[in-house]
Design a protein around this motif. Structure first.
Motif, PDB file in Angstrom:
ATOM      1  N   UNK A  57       0.832  -1.203   0.000  1.00 47.41           N
ATOM      2  CA  UNK A  57       0.000   0.000   0.000  1.00 47.41           C
ATOM      3  C   UNK A  57       0.867   1.253   0.000  1.00 47.41           C
ATOM      4  N   UNK A  58       1.893   1.266   0.843  1.00 50.23           N
ATOM      5  CA  UNK A  58       2.754   2.442   0.926  1.00 50.23           C
ATOM      6  C   UNK A  58       3.583   2.618  -0.343  1.00 50.23           C
ATOM      7  N   UNK A  59       4.059   1.503  -0.918  1.00 50.77           N
ATOM      8  CA  UNK A  59       4.809   1.615  -2.165  1.00 50.77           C
ATOM      9  C   UNK A  59       3.925   2.185  -3.275  1.00 50.77           C
ATOM     10  N   UNK A  60       2.719   1.652  -3.415  1.00 49.40           N
ATOM     11  CA  UNK A  60       1.823   2.110  -4.481  1.00 49.40           C
ATOM     12  C   UNK A  60       1.514   3.599  -4.351  1.00 49.40           C
ATOM     13  N   UNK A  61       1.289   4.035  -3.124  1.00 54.16           N
ATOM     14  CA  UNK A  61       0.985   5.449  -2.895  1.00 54.16           C
ATOM     15  C   UNK A  61       2.188   6.325  -3.242  1.00 54.16           C
ATOM     16  N   UNK A  62       3.376   5.911  -2.788  1.00 53.03           N
ATOM     17  CA  UNK A  62       4.599   6.670  -3.051  1.00 53.03           C
ATOM     18  C   UNK A  62       4.913   6.710  -4.548  1.00 53.03           C
ATOM     19  N   UNK A  63       4.879   5.541  -5.180  1.00 54.37           N
ATOM     20  CA  UNK A  63       5.208   5.463  -6.604  1.00 54.37           C
ATOM     21  C   UNK A  63       4.203   6.250  -7.441  1.00 54.37           C
ATOM     22  N   UNK A  64       2.929   6.172  -7.070  1.00 60.56           N
ATOM     23  CA  UNK A  64       1.900   6.907  -7.798  1.00 60.56           C
ATOM     24  C   UNK A  64       2.096   8.408  -7.712  1.00 60.56           C
ATOM     25  N   UNK A  65       2.488   8.890  -6.533  1.00 61.42           N
ATOM     26  CA  UNK A  65       2.727  10.329  -6.372  1.00 61.42           C
ATOM     27  C   UNK A  65       3.944  10.784  -7.180  1.00 61.42           C
ATOM     28  N   UNK A  66       5.005   9.976  -7.184  1.00 63.52           N
ATOM     29  CA  UNK A  66       6.191  10.345  -7.954  1.00 63.52           C
ATOM     30  C   UNK A  66       5.898  10.325  -9.464  1.00 63.52           C
ATOM     31  N   UNK A  67       5.107   9.360  -9.891  1.00 63.80           N
ATOM     32  CA  UNK A  67       4.731   9.325 -11.311  1.00 63.80           C
ATOM     33  C   UNK A  67       3.937  10.578 -11.680  1.00 63.80           C
ATOM     34  N   UNK A  68       3.012  10.966 -10.816  1.00 59.44           N
ATOM     35  CA  UNK A  68       2.212  12.174 -11.069  1.00 59.44           C
ATOM     36  C   UNK A  68       3.097  13.422 -11.101  1.00 59.44           C
ATOM     37  N   UNK A  74       7.651  18.266 -12.389  1.00 64.13           N
ATOM     38  CA  UNK A  74       8.156  18.801 -11.122  1.00 64.13           C
ATOM     39  C   UNK A  74       9.336  18.014 -10.549  1.00 64.13           C
ATOM     40  N   UNK A  75       9.770  16.965 -11.225  1.00 65.09           N
ATOM     41  CA  UNK A  75      10.888  16.174 -10.726  1.00 65.09           C
ATOM     42  C   UNK A  75      12.167  16.503 -11.485  1.00 65.09           C
ATOM     43  N   UNK A  76      13.243  16.699 -10.737  1.00 57.66           N
ATOM     44  CA  UNK A  76      14.566  16.836 -11.335  1.00 57.66           C
ATOM     45  C   UNK A  76      15.605  16.426 -10.307  1.00 57.66           C
ATOM     46  N   UNK A  77      16.765  16.040 -10.782  1.00 60.53           N
ATOM     47  CA  UNK A  77      17.837  15.619  -9.877  1.00 60.53           C
ATOM     48  C   UNK A  77      18.306  16.824  -9.065  1.00 60.53           C
ATOM     49  N   UNK A 161      15.643  14.311  -2.940  1.00 60.13           N
ATOM     50  CA  UNK A 161      16.657  14.060  -3.972  1.00 60.13           C
ATOM     51  C   UNK A 161      16.127  14.308  -5.383  1.00 60.13           C
ATOM     52  N   UNK A 162      14.796  14.524  -5.477  1.00 56.17           N
ATOM     53  CA  UNK A 162      14.205  14.888  -6.767  1.00 56.17           C
ATOM     54  C   UNK A 162      13.551  16.259  -6.679  1.00 56.17           C
ATOM     55  N   UNK A 163      14.215  17.138  -5.916  1.00 62.10           N
ATOM     56  CA  UNK A 163      13.861  18.555  -5.819  1.00 62.10           C
ATOM     57  C   UNK A 163      12.574  18.830  -5.036  1.00 62.10           C
ATOM     58  N   UNK A 164      12.238  17.948  -4.092  1.00 67.37           N
ATOM     59  CA  UNK A 164      11.092  18.203  -3.222  1.00 67.37           C
ATOM     60  C   UNK A 164      11.440  19.221  -2.160  1.00 67.37           C
TER      61      UNK A 164
END
Length: 205
Positions: A57-68, A74-77, A161-164
């Motif tokens: 459940x936690x992985x799906x939520x985290x991965x889904x947010x990063x994909x969005x 909004x993601x960059x190194x 690490x992805x500019x959050x």
């Protein structure tokens, strides 16, 4: 011309090897550019995959947010900064990480009726008993974690690490093992990606 990676690294495919939760689809492109001193024209493609030892459940939520976030551009190194998570805590009059302050605030909120003890009342009347499992996992997350379900960590929804941003509204509880392992493997996957490079995320089964 270097080819894009379409499957996990060979070591992750070996018989008996543990599944890798994060790898770079176009890792060869970035590795070649790093060696040649050239720039890659395009984003890094980060692939995320659930591991059997993760909280699904936690992985799906985290991965889904990063994909969005990747779809929104909004993601960059980000540039590594060991002190980016530190803030002055007036309650303890010293510098602490924002994640630890957030953890302690959650514990206080879940147990704030200090007049009641663990052996008094019922879950309906005693806030400690009502939230004991969550509180115990928050406390456990302060120490070493060796498997899923042992503790909770405050997790940055948009990875630092992805500019959050290191703000309280970018934090939420997450299974500590899943959080630490996924974050570690994302960091390894992005090791050859230059700072400022856009990142998009693919989630696979």
């Amino acid at each position: 011309m270097a080819r894009k990676r379409t499957s996990p690294p060979r070591q992750a495919q070996a018989k008996g090897a543990r599944i890798v939760s994060a790898y770079l689809e176009n890792a060869d492109v970035f590795r070649t550019a790093k060696s040649a001193g050239t720039k890659v024209d395009g984003p890094a493609v980060l692939v995320l995959k659930n591991r059997p030892d993760f909280d699904r459940r936690d992985f799906d939520r985290k991965a889904g947010d990063l994909r969005r976030l990747g779809q929104e551009g909004r993601l960059k190194k980000a540039k590594p900064d060991r002190d980016s998570n530190k803030v002055y805590d007036p309650a303890q009059q010293k510098s602490r990480t924002r994640t630890n302050i957030y953890r302690d605030r959650m514990i206080r909120d879940l147990t704030k009726d200090g007049r009641l003890k663990a052996d008094m009342g019922t879950p309906e009347t005693n806030k400690y008993l009502a939230n004991k499992t969550v509180v115990d996992r928050l406390f456990a997350g302060k120490g070493p974690i060796t498997e899923r379900g042992q503790g909770y960590d405050p997790d940055h929804i948009h990875e630092l690490q992805m500019d959050g941003t290191d703000t309280y509204d970018n934090l939420r509880p997450m299974d500590a093992w899943t959080n630490r392992e996924l974050g570690r493997e994302i960091s390894l996957a992005l090791r050859d990606v230059p700072e400022g490079t856009p990142i998009i995320v693919r989630v696979i089964e």
